[in-house]
Design a protein around this motif. Structure first.
Motif, PDB file in Angstrom:
ATOM      1  N   ILE A  91       3.836  -1.071   3.751  1.00 48.82           N
ATOM      2  CA  ILE A  91       3.082   0.184   3.617  1.00 48.82           C
ATOM      3  C   ILE A  91       4.106   1.300   3.583  1.00 48.82           C
ATOM      4  O   ILE A  91       5.014   1.345   4.425  1.00 48.82           O
ATOM      5  CB  ILE A  91       2.122   0.410   4.797  1.00 48.82           C
ATOM      6  CG1 ILE A  91       1.090  -0.710   4.882  1.00 48.82           C
ATOM      7  CG2 ILE A  91       1.427   1.772   4.663  1.00 48.82           C
ATOM      8  CD1 ILE A  91       0.194  -0.633   6.100  1.00 48.82           C
TER       9      ILE A  91
ATOM     10  N   SER B  20       0.852  -1.190   0.000  1.00 46.80           N
ATOM     11  CA  SER B  20       0.000   0.000   0.000  1.00 46.80           C
ATOM     12  C   SER B  20       0.884   1.234   0.000  1.00 46.80           C
ATOM     13  O   SER B  20       1.800   1.342   0.822  1.00 46.80           O
ATOM     14  CB  SER B  20      -0.901   0.042   1.233  1.00 46.80           C
ATOM     15  OG  SER B  20      -1.822  -1.006   1.232  1.00 46.80           O
TER      16      SER B  20
ATOM     17  N   GLU C 143       4.465   0.452  -6.740  1.00 42.51           N
ATOM     18  CA  GLU C 143       3.824  -0.762  -6.240  1.00 42.51           C
ATOM     19  C   GLU C 143       4.391  -2.009  -6.911  1.00 42.51           C
ATOM     20  O   GLU C 143       4.663  -3.011  -6.246  1.00 42.51           O
ATOM     21  CB  GLU C 143       2.302  -0.704  -6.451  1.00 42.51           C
ATOM     22  CG  GLU C 143       1.595   0.353  -5.642  1.00 42.51           C
ATOM     23  CD  GLU C 143       1.559   1.735  -6.287  1.00 42.51           C
ATOM     24  OE1 GLU C 143       0.784   2.568  -5.796  1.00 42.51           O
ATOM     25  OE2 GLU C 143       2.300   1.989  -7.258  1.00 42.51           O
TER      26      GLU C 143
ATOM     27  N   GLN D  23       0.285   5.196   0.492  1.00 49.23           N
ATOM     28  CA  GLN D  23      -0.845   5.974   0.984  1.00 49.23           C
ATOM     29  C   GLN D  23      -0.390   7.236   1.703  1.00 49.23           C
ATOM     30  O   GLN D  23       0.743   7.310   2.170  1.00 49.23           O
ATOM     31  CB  GLN D  23      -1.683   5.108   1.935  1.00 49.23           C
ATOM     32  CG  GLN D  23      -0.899   4.596   3.140  1.00 49.23           C
ATOM     33  CD  GLN D  23      -1.609   3.486   3.896  1.00 49.23           C
ATOM     34  OE1 GLN D  23      -2.090   2.520   3.295  1.00 49.23           O
ATOM     35  NE2 GLN D  23      -1.686   3.643   5.219  1.00 49.23           N
TER      36      GLN D  23
END
Length: 157
Positions: free
Chosen positions: A82, A6, A60, A8
């Motif tokens: 993350i 992830s 990613e 973010q």
């Protein structure tokens, strides 16, 4: 099934991420995690903010490939990475690497491997705000050396 990677802007909850990595898998006997945070100093200068940028899609894909490499090298059951982007303050969490396995040794090694790999090869750009103005953060020789111990040459030199 939680995504393995992830990218973010929002913060993450370490306990929730570890619980998700372990959930429903009775084979898990160990989870190793690393959380990186924003420091208020770097290279002898105070840092008021750090801004992280990335290349969506490419970032990613790059990290997914790193996790695949960790699965080939170590007997691990799962991994979660993350990485936050955007404007961050000192003490903010930046990155989480968590790895599950049947035994602690594999988790420790895979977690360190992923962090070393991530630090040098993931396509992120970091800009720090200092009293002298903004500056881009370059890769460190020590990070390249950490990756080299796994038999991987850094490609950012």
């Amino acid at each position: 099934m939680t995504a393995r990677v992830s990218i973010q802007t929002e913060d993450f909850d370490l306990a929730a991420e570890v619980a998700a990595l372990r959930q429903g898998d009775g084979r898990v006997g160990a989870v190793c995690s690393f959380v990186g945070t924003v420091r208020d100093r770097n290279d002898g200068q105070s840092v008021s903010t750090m801004e992280l940028e990335h290349y969506p899609g490419m970032t990613e894909k790059s990290i997914e490939a790193m996790i695949d490499a960790a699965h080939r090298r170590f007997d691990i059951l799962g991994a979660r990475v993350i990485h936050r982007v955007g404007l961050l303050q000192p003490l903010d969490q930046i990155v989480l690497v968590a790895v599950s396995s049947a035994h602690r040794g594999e988790s420790f090694q895979a977690c360190e491997f992923l962090m070393d790999y991530l630090k040098t090869q993931a396509p992120f750009w970091k800009k720090e705000q200092t009293p002298e103005g903004a500056r881009w953060v370059d890769a460190r020789v020590s990070d390249d050396a950490a990756l080299a111990k796994w038999g991987i040459q850094a490609t950012n030199s």
